[in-house]
Scaffold this active site. Structure first.
Site, PDB file in Angstrom:
ATOM      1  N   ASP A 215      -1.819  11.302   4.096  1.00 60.65           N
ATOM      2  CA  ASP A 215      -2.068  10.188   3.173  1.00 60.65           C
ATOM      3  C   ASP A 215      -1.187   8.995   3.540  1.00 60.65           C
ATOM      4  OD1 ASP A 215      -2.714   8.608   1.014  1.00 60.65           O
ATOM      5  OD2 ASP A 215      -2.332  10.149  -0.501  1.00 60.65           O
ATOM      6  N   HIS A 311     -14.027   8.900   0.115  1.00 57.45           N
ATOM      7  CA  HIS A 311     -12.963   8.045  -0.432  1.00 57.45           C
ATOM      8  C   HIS A 311     -12.614   6.897   0.513  1.00 57.45           C
ATOM      9  CE1 HIS A 311      -9.463   7.024  -2.829  1.00 57.45           C
ATOM     10  NE2 HIS A 311      -8.659   7.170  -1.777  1.00 57.45           N
TER      11      HIS A 311
HETATM   12  C1  HEM Z   1      -7.077   6.217   1.797  1.00 58.09           C
HETATM   13  C2  HEM Z   1      -5.927  10.026  -0.920  1.00 58.09           C
HETATM   14  C3  HEM Z   1      -6.042   7.247  -4.892  1.00 58.09           C
HETATM   15  C4  HEM Z   1      -6.997   3.432  -2.153  1.00 58.09           C
HETATM   16  C5  HEM Z   1      -6.779   7.493   1.404  1.00 58.09           C
HETATM   17  C6  HEM Z   1      -6.695   8.633   2.282  1.00 58.09           C
HETATM   18  C7  HEM Z   1      -6.356   9.692   1.517  1.00 58.09           C
HETATM   19  C8  HEM Z   1      -6.248   9.234   0.153  1.00 58.09           C
HETATM   20  C9  HEM Z   1      -6.125  11.109   1.977  1.00 58.09           C
HETATM   21  C10 HEM Z   1      -6.941   8.628   3.802  1.00 58.09           C
HETATM   22  C11 HEM Z   1      -5.724   8.358   4.602  1.00 58.09           C
HETATM   23  C12 HEM Z   1      -5.148   6.977   4.463  1.00 58.09           C
HETATM   24  O1  HEM Z   1      -5.669   6.008   5.030  1.00 58.09           O
HETATM   25  O2  HEM Z   1      -4.169   6.857   3.733  1.00 58.09           O
HETATM   26  C13 HEM Z   1      -5.836   9.583  -2.220  1.00 58.09           C
HETATM   27  C14 HEM Z   1      -5.453  10.415  -3.335  1.00 58.09           C
HETATM   28  C15 HEM Z   1      -5.474   9.636  -4.454  1.00 58.09           C
HETATM   29  C16 HEM Z   1      -5.885   8.315  -4.037  1.00 58.09           C
HETATM   30  C17 HEM Z   1      -5.084  11.881  -3.241  1.00 58.09           C
HETATM   31  C18 HEM Z   1      -5.150   9.974  -5.869  1.00 58.09           C
HETATM   32  C19 HEM Z   1      -4.402  10.976  -6.248  1.00 58.09           C
HETATM   33  C20 HEM Z   1      -6.331   5.988  -4.502  1.00 58.09           C
HETATM   34  C21 HEM Z   1      -6.441   4.849  -5.380  1.00 58.09           C
HETATM   35  C22 HEM Z   1      -6.712   3.772  -4.607  1.00 58.09           C
HETATM   36  C23 HEM Z   1      -6.767   4.233  -3.234  1.00 58.09           C
HETATM   37  C24 HEM Z   1      -6.289   4.893  -6.902  1.00 58.09           C
HETATM   38  C25 HEM Z   1      -6.907   2.324  -5.000  1.00 58.09           C
HETATM   39  C26 HEM Z   1      -7.367   1.897  -6.132  1.00 58.09           C
HETATM   40  C27 HEM Z   1      -7.063   3.858  -0.848  1.00 58.09           C
HETATM   41  C28 HEM Z   1      -7.265   2.973   0.274  1.00 58.09           C
HETATM   42  C29 HEM Z   1      -7.318   3.779   1.405  1.00 58.09           C
HETATM   43  C30 HEM Z   1      -7.122   5.133   0.959  1.00 58.09           C
HETATM   44  C31 HEM Z   1      -7.400   1.458   0.229  1.00 58.09           C
HETATM   45  C32 HEM Z   1      -7.519   3.315   2.860  1.00 58.09           C
HETATM   46  C33 HEM Z   1      -8.997   3.234   3.133  1.00 58.09           C
HETATM   47  C34 HEM Z   1      -9.249   2.765   4.560  1.00 58.09           C
HETATM   48  O3  HEM Z   1      -9.226   1.552   4.774  1.00 58.09           O
HETATM   49  O4  HEM Z   1      -9.425   3.604   5.447  1.00 58.09           O
HETATM   50  N1  HEM Z   1      -6.514   7.890   0.117  1.00 58.09           N
HETATM   51  N2  HEM Z   1      -6.092   8.326  -2.678  1.00 58.09           N
HETATM   52  N3  HEM Z   1      -6.554   5.574  -3.213  1.00 58.09           N
HETATM   53  N4  HEM Z   1      -6.975   5.148  -0.410  1.00 58.09           N
HETATM   54 FE1  HEM Z   1      -6.626   6.743  -1.557  1.00 58.09          FE
END
Ligand code: HEM
Length: 402
Positions: A215, A311
């Site tokens: 993450d 996601h």
């Molecule tokens: C990407 C997990 C909540 C926004 C990711 C990734 C994971 C992840 C595994 C892919 C790896 C990375 O690029 O970091 C989670 C989990 C969440 C959560 C477990 C809640 C417990 C959120 C929330 C937001 C968010 C609430 C925004 C409102 C993003 C964004 C990316 C991302 C912007 C990058 C997308 C990209 O451009 O590839 N998240 N996330 N996430 N997450 Fe989350």
């Protein structure tokens, strides 16, 4: 100089009157201090253009704390508090013992990458007669349909983020700041989080969350062009929120993970929900962790390699007219609920120059149904204006409060 404590019966017999501190001193042998190396020795600068704790890697231990001003505490009292807090944070982050601190909690430890970051919530401005200086960006976050927010653990007049790679160093900072709040501010809520300890993996790598996913991969990087413009309020700011130049807005969400349901999914389903491989974080469109996801790639059977509700597709800047934030989270685990499910998840902290161009549009879209949201509950929320950094002799928030 480092104090080495000797234990044992002979030592105990030698205890003299003079309280715990005297007894401790009588039982010590002075030796030249061994230089610290490794985790303890690392330090982050307190002074500078931006506050620490935003663009630097999240540490192994974190505390998020909100305070409310006590009845009658005015702008002057708040200014004095921010000065006390800033002086203490500067000392602790440099590995110095602040004046008058004899708690001993972090004795022997180095600064351990400690950062202390201060912010102001929307309600702070009315309580201090500073409503005219309240930034528009502090308008309350919209309601999201899946929110299950606990108001007692949300918002607050003042917000402090503490991070350190040692739990005692982090607790020490928390304890001193809470003591120094004195009669000016009272604790509203506290959340404790953690990340992987530096050195726990064979080589440095992006951390994992409690769902087991890598993450943080596609976070904007400080070395990239345009990073500062997306994350920090511009220096040439004018108007009511001029004092926010060099600052940033922190959206804090306590997001519980429905881990029992999640852990029942097959690996293939879990990877489809996120759009990345669990083992190494590579996008399902191919390559390695750092390969740019190809959102248009179609598989031989005609389906999208990265699913329509994955996601990373729904959250990506490409799907949200460029909306970007810096995610800098801590995991949390606060025991188990009555039904045996872990009370665990992410203390999600998103940083951006304007929440309306970062968190809000992305969360609106996720809330409409990304694959991951089905396994999450947003249980607390806060939005804080985090001013720019300060120079030696100044305190954080001085441009607002003086
Ligand atoms: C990407 C997990 C909540 C926004 C990711 C990734 C994971 C992840 C595994 C892919 C790896 C990375 O690029 O970091 C989670 C989990 C969440 C959560 C477990 C809640 C417990 C959120 C929330 C937001 C968010 C609430 C925004 C409102 C993003 C964004 C990316 C991302 C912007 C990058 C997308 C990209 O451009 O590839 N998240 N996330 N996430 N997450 Fe989350």
């Amino acid at each position: 100089r480092r104090l080495l404590c000797t234990a044992g019966a002979a030592g105990a017999a030698g205890l003299v009157a003079g309280g715990a501190a005297g007894a401790f001193a009588a039982e010590t042998v002075r030796k030249d201090p061994a230089p610290l190396d490794g985790v303890g020795s690392a330090s982050r600068p307190f002074h500078g253009e931006h506050q620490a704790g935003i663009a630097d890697p999240a540490q192994a231990c974190g505390h998020l704390i909100a305070f409310d001003l006590a009845p009658g505490a005015d702008r002057k009292a708040a200014a004095a508090l921010l000065r006390r807090w800033s002086d203490t944070a500067a000392d602790l982050m440099a590995g110095k013992t602040p004046k008058g601190d004899d708690s001993g909690v972090a004795l022997d430890a180095g600064p351990s990458s400690l950062t202390v970051t201060f912010g102001f919530g929307r309600t702070f401005f009315d309580r201090t007669d500073l409503t005219a200086k309240r930034p528009e960006a502090l308008e309350p976050l919209p309601d999201f349909t899946a929110d299950a927010l606990d108001s007692k653990r949300s918002n607050g007049d003042l917000w402090v983020q503490i991070g350190a790679d040692d739990a005692l160093v982090a607790f020490h900072a928390l304890r001193l700041l809470q003591q120094q709040a004195g009669s000016t501010a009272r604790l509203r809520w506290q959340m404790n989080g953690f990340n992987r300890t530096p050195g726990a993996t064979a080589q440095p790598m992006t951390g994992r969350n409690l769902m087991g996913q890598i993450d943080g991969t596609n976070n904007p990087k400080p070395s990239e062009a345009g990073f500062a413009a997306k994350i920090y309020v511009p220096q040439d700011r004018s108007g009511a929120d001029e004092w926010m130049a060099g600052g940033s807005y922190a959206v804090v969400r306590r997001i519980r993970m429905l881990l029992d349901s999640w852990d029942h999914l097959s690996l293939e389903r879990q990877e489809k929900v996120v759009g990345r491989r669990k083992s190494d974080g590579a996008p399902l469109s191919g390559g390695t962790e750092t390969t740019r996801p190809d959102l248009n790639k179609v598989q031989p059977d005609g389906s999208l390699a990265i699913a329509g509700d994955a996601h990373i597709r729904v959250a990506s800047p490409a799907s949200n007219r460029g909306a970007t934030m810096l995610r800098r989270a801590f995991s949390y685990h606060d025991g188990f609920l009555d039904d045996g499910a872990p009370d665990a998840g992410l203390l999600f902290v998103a940083w951006q120059a304007d929440p309306m161009k970062g968190f809000v549009p992305v969360q609106r879209k996720l809330d409409r149904g990304d694959g991951l949201s089905r396994f999450l509950r947003h249980e607390a929320s806060g939005l804080f204006a985090v001013p720019g950094g300060c120079e030696p002799g100044e305190y954080v928030g001085q441009r607002l409060l003086e």
